[in-house]
Design an enzyme around this catalytic site. Sequence first.
Site, PDB file in Angstrom:
ATOM      1  N   ASN A  13       0.963  -1.146  -0.194  1.00 37.33           N
ATOM      2  CA  ASN A  13       0.113  -0.122   0.161  1.00 37.33           C
ATOM      3  C   ASN A  13       0.754   1.280   0.152  1.00 37.33           C
ATOM      4  O   ASN A  13       1.922   1.094   0.563  1.00 37.33           O
ATOM      5  CB  ASN A  13      -0.971  -0.050   1.171  1.00 37.33           C
ATOM      6  CG  ASN A  13      -1.758   1.067   1.318  1.00 37.33           C
ATOM      7  OD1 ASN A  13      -1.439   2.254   1.678  1.00 37.33           O
ATOM      8  ND2 ASN A  13      -3.181   1.197   0.647  1.00 37.33           N
ATOM      9  N   ASP A 120      -4.625  22.034   7.707  1.00 37.53           N
ATOM     10  CA  ASP A 120      -5.086  20.959   6.783  1.00 37.53           C
ATOM     11  C   ASP A 120      -5.351  21.404   5.248  1.00 37.53           C
ATOM     12  O   ASP A 120      -4.973  22.545   5.041  1.00 37.53           O
ATOM     13  CB  ASP A 120      -6.368  20.317   7.630  1.00 37.53           C
ATOM     14  CG  ASP A 120      -6.812  18.957   7.089  1.00 37.53           C
ATOM     15  OD1 ASP A 120      -6.034  18.278   6.218  1.00 37.53           O
ATOM     16  OD2 ASP A 120      -7.525  18.488   7.628  1.00 37.53           O
TER      17      ASP A 120
END
Length: 191
Positions: A13, A120
């Site tokens: 992954n 963010d």
Amino acid sequence: GVAVINDPDLGRNLAYHRLMRVGRRCFTARLVEGRGTHHAWQKAGGDLPMAVCIGALLAVQLAGAMSPAPGVDELAIANALCPVPTVRALGSNLEIPAETEIVLEGRLTQELGAEGPFVDLTQTHDFVRQQPYFVVDRITHRRDPIYQALLPGGDEHRLLMGMPREPTIFDAVNRVCACRGVVITPGGGHW
């Protein structure tokens, strides 16, 4: 950088994780709940080997930003864009992109620490969470490496988070009606 792990059931992954330095060789790593690395970390039952590839090929960076179905190897997606040779990491069995400027090899521990606050994607402050520690055991690099950083809320961050969502949205909308195209814009927070 692009993090590489092996899920015990699903295989390799690739993903991005915020890393907040909390010690000489230690970071807290933001693992988004319900996604690939978080699931693999939960199943590990102990330390989970992880390599963070800083300055990888663009195809690797784009593939690492995607969220394909569980079990889809993002490196296969990168290889569809251009050939991506791999090498075995020195400290684990992880196969990592060979053409990477800097590689941080280490492990995600089961111990938690404070991660954040960070800016963010939407350029707002994210809150502090308890997240696993990423302990760096080894650093390898090319001769005269280039350090590439993604600035939180910056153009690269917004591009890498938003653009891979366009085909996902396109597919979902086409299930209920004909869709001609999807463009993630600043008006939607690039998300």
